[in-house]
Design a protein around this motif. Structure first.
Motif, PDB file in Angstrom:
ATOM      1  N   MET A 120      57.679  32.703  50.982  1.00 46.74           N
ATOM      2  CA  MET A 120      56.269  32.880  51.276  1.00 46.74           C
ATOM      3  C   MET A 120      55.583  31.516  51.227  1.00 46.74           C
ATOM      4  N   PRO A 121      54.961  31.072  52.310  1.00 50.91           N
ATOM      5  CA  PRO A 121      54.341  29.758  52.324  1.00 50.91           C
ATOM      6  C   PRO A 121      53.102  29.721  51.435  1.00 50.91           C
ATOM      7  N   LEU A 122      52.891  28.565  50.825  1.00 47.21           N
ATOM      8  CA  LEU A 122      51.705  28.376  50.014  1.00 47.21           C
ATOM      9  C   LEU A 122      50.534  28.048  50.925  1.00 47.21           C
ATOM     10  N   THR A 123      49.339  28.421  50.500  1.00 49.80           N
ATOM     11  CA  THR A 123      48.166  28.052  51.271  1.00 49.80           C
ATOM     12  C   THR A 123      47.606  26.753  50.709  1.00 49.80           C
ATOM     13  N   ALA A 124      46.997  25.979  51.567  1.00 54.51           N
ATOM     14  CA  ALA A 124      46.429  24.704  51.147  1.00 54.51           C
ATOM     15  C   ALA A 124      45.331  24.947  50.124  1.00 54.51           C
ATOM     16  N   PRO A 125      45.266  24.097  49.104  1.00 53.82           N
ATOM     17  CA  PRO A 125      44.190  24.235  48.132  1.00 53.82           C
ATOM     18  C   PRO A 125      42.836  24.111  48.823  1.00 53.82           C
ATOM     19  N   ALA A 126      41.931  24.962  48.444  1.00 54.17           N
ATOM     20  CA  ALA A 126      40.608  24.961  49.050  1.00 54.17           C
ATOM     21  C   ALA A 126      39.758  23.848  48.453  1.00 54.17           C
ATOM     22  N   ILE A 127      38.865  23.334  49.255  1.00 55.26           N
ATOM     23  CA  ILE A 127      37.891  22.370  48.757  1.00 55.26           C
ATOM     24  C   ILE A 127      36.814  23.149  48.015  1.00 55.26           C
ATOM     25  N   ASP A 128      36.503  22.709  46.828  1.00 53.82           N
ATOM     26  CA  ASP A 128      35.470  23.320  45.989  1.00 53.82           C
ATOM     27  C   ASP A 128      34.119  22.742  46.438  1.00 53.82           C
ATOM     28  N   TYR A 129      33.522  23.371  47.467  1.00 52.18           N
ATOM     29  CA  TYR A 129      32.295  22.832  48.046  1.00 52.18           C
ATOM     30  C   TYR A 129      31.115  22.813  47.077  1.00 52.18           C
ATOM     31  N   PRO A 130      30.919  23.837  46.251  1.00 51.30           N
ATOM     32  CA  PRO A 130      29.804  23.739  45.297  1.00 51.30           C
ATOM     33  C   PRO A 130      29.950  22.534  44.362  1.00 51.30           C
ATOM     34  N   ARG A 131      31.162  22.280  43.902  1.00 53.19           N
ATOM     35  CA  ARG A 131      31.377  21.125  43.027  1.00 53.19           C
ATOM     36  C   ARG A 131      31.194  19.825  43.792  1.00 53.19           C
ATOM     37  N   LEU A 132      31.720  19.765  45.004  1.00 53.85           N
ATOM     38  CA  LEU A 132      31.575  18.575  45.838  1.00 53.85           C
ATOM     39  C   LEU A 132      30.099  18.264  46.050  1.00 53.85           C
ATOM     40  N   VAL A 135      40.925  13.213  42.262  1.00 57.38           N
ATOM     41  CA  VAL A 135      41.284  14.514  42.832  1.00 57.38           C
ATOM     42  C   VAL A 135      40.089  15.467  42.700  1.00 57.38           C
ATOM     43  N   GLY A 136      39.397  15.400  41.574  1.00 64.57           N
ATOM     44  CA  GLY A 136      38.202  16.213  41.384  1.00 64.57           C
ATOM     45  C   GLY A 136      37.053  15.775  42.270  1.00 64.57           C
ATOM     46  N   MET A 137      36.898  14.470  42.466  1.00 58.69           N
ATOM     47  CA  MET A 137      35.772  13.966  43.253  1.00 58.69           C
ATOM     48  C   MET A 137      35.848  14.348  44.723  1.00 58.69           C
ATOM     49  N   VAL A 138      37.049  14.684  45.210  1.00 52.35           N
ATOM     50  CA  VAL A 138      37.155  15.130  46.601  1.00 52.35           C
ATOM     51  C   VAL A 138      37.159  16.654  46.692  1.00 52.35           C
ATOM     52  N   GLY A 139      36.895  17.310  45.557  1.00 46.07           N
ATOM     53  CA  GLY A 139      36.735  18.766  45.568  1.00 46.07           C
ATOM     54  C   GLY A 139      38.021  19.559  45.462  1.00 46.07           C
ATOM     55  N   LEU A 140      39.107  18.936  45.048  1.00 46.31           N
ATOM     56  CA  LEU A 140      40.380  19.651  44.900  1.00 46.31           C
ATOM     57  C   LEU A 140      40.533  20.099  43.445  1.00 46.31           C
ATOM     58  N   THR A 141      39.669  20.993  43.030  1.00 47.33           N
ATOM     59  CA  THR A 141      39.582  21.414  41.637  1.00 47.33           C
ATOM     60  C   THR A 141      40.883  21.997  41.117  1.00 47.33           C
ATOM     61  N   SER A 142      41.525  22.847  41.895  1.00 47.98           N
ATOM     62  CA  SER A 142      42.771  23.460  41.406  1.00 47.98           C
ATOM     63  C   SER A 142      43.868  22.406  41.228  1.00 47.98           C
ATOM     64  N   LEU A 143      43.944  21.446  42.133  1.00 44.94           N
ATOM     65  CA  LEU A 143      44.934  20.376  41.998  1.00 44.94           C
ATOM     66  C   LEU A 143      44.566  19.430  40.854  1.00 44.94           C
ATOM     67  N   GLU A 144      43.290  19.238  40.624  1.00 37.98           N
ATOM     68  CA  GLU A 144      42.855  18.407  39.501  1.00 37.98           C
ATOM     69  C   GLU A 144      43.372  19.007  38.191  1.00 37.98           C
ATOM     70  N   MET A 145      43.243  20.313  38.051  1.00 36.45           N
ATOM     71  CA  MET A 145      43.723  20.975  36.832  1.00 36.45           C
ATOM     72  C   MET A 145      45.237  20.853  36.700  1.00 36.45           C
ATOM     73  N   GLU A 146      45.954  21.007  37.814  1.00 37.05           N
ATOM     74  CA  GLU A 146      47.422  20.865  37.780  1.00 37.05           C
ATOM     75  C   GLU A 146      47.834  19.453  37.386  1.00 37.05           C
ATOM     76  N   LEU A 147      47.148  18.456  37.936  1.00 41.02           N
ATOM     77  CA  LEU A 147      47.492  17.071  37.619  1.00 41.02           C
ATOM     78  C   LEU A 147      47.170  16.753  36.161  1.00 41.02           C
ATOM     79  N   ARG A 148      46.085  17.296  35.659  1.00 38.40           N
ATOM     80  CA  ARG A 148      45.728  17.105  34.249  1.00 38.40           C
ATOM     81  C   ARG A 148      46.812  17.715  33.346  1.00 38.40           C
ATOM     82  N   GLN A 149      47.319  18.883  33.729  1.00 40.79           N
ATOM     83  CA  GLN A 149      48.395  19.517  32.958  1.00 40.79           C
ATOM     84  C   GLN A 149      49.675  18.681  33.029  1.00 40.79           C
ATOM     85  N   LEU A 150      49.966  18.134  34.208  1.00 45.00           N
ATOM     86  CA  LEU A 150      51.134  17.256  34.355  1.00 45.00           C
ATOM     87  C   LEU A 150      50.988  16.036  33.446  1.00 45.00           C
ATOM     88  N   GLU A 151      49.804  15.445  33.426  1.00 48.45           N
ATOM     89  CA  GLU A 151      49.554  14.288  32.571  1.00 48.45           C
ATOM     90  C   GLU A 151      49.815  14.637  31.100  1.00 48.45           C
TER      91      GLU A 151
END
Length: 127
Positions: free
Chosen positions: A1-13, A65-81
């Motif tokens: 099952m293909p993954l969908t691209a992370p959505a841009i968090d427009y309200p945060r952006l 990653v957060g500043m470009v609105g990729l909130t879900s990826l920001e959280m993943e990268l923070r967990q990786l860190e």
């Protein structure tokens, strides 16, 4: 099952950049042109299993990653860190990185498209 691209968090952006189209365009340019090479450095650290280096580079990139609105990826990268800082099992860090990297690769065309759209003064502002 293909993954969908992370959505841009427009309200945060919108909130982060005060609704300024010019500022959003500038941050997207910086991310794509200047920050993306840092992901190569992070990947090199992964290949060398240099977890301290991985954590340091991830820490540097997380805000971008957060500043470009990729909130879900920001959280993943923070967990990786955080995981890389905790004397991790290599397989766990590599698995987290691969998941993050897949999401980032899927997000890049979305970011480029959004940059093109916002750079056009006749297009509508943030949805």
């Amino acid at each position: 099952m293909p993954l969908t691209a992370p959505a841009i968090d427009y309200p945060r952006l919108d909130r982060l950049h005060g609704g300024s189209r010019g500022q959003i365009v500038s941050v997207l340019h910086l991310f794509l042109d200047e920050v993306m090479p840092d992901f190569d450095q992070l990947e090199a650290g992964m290949e060398q299993q240099n977890w301290v280096g991985v954590a340091d580079v991830a820490h540097k990139i997380v805000p971008w990653v957060g500043m470009v609105g990729l909130t879900s990826l920001e959280m993943e990268l923070r967990q990786l860190e955080q995981y890389a800082k905790s004397a991790p099992e290599p397989e766990g860090v590599i698995s987290r990185w691969n998941h993050f990297k897949t999401g980032l690769e899927q997000a890049l065309p979305v970011l480029r498209s959004e940059l093109d759209r916002l750079a056009d003064p006749t297009s509508p502002t943030i949805p």
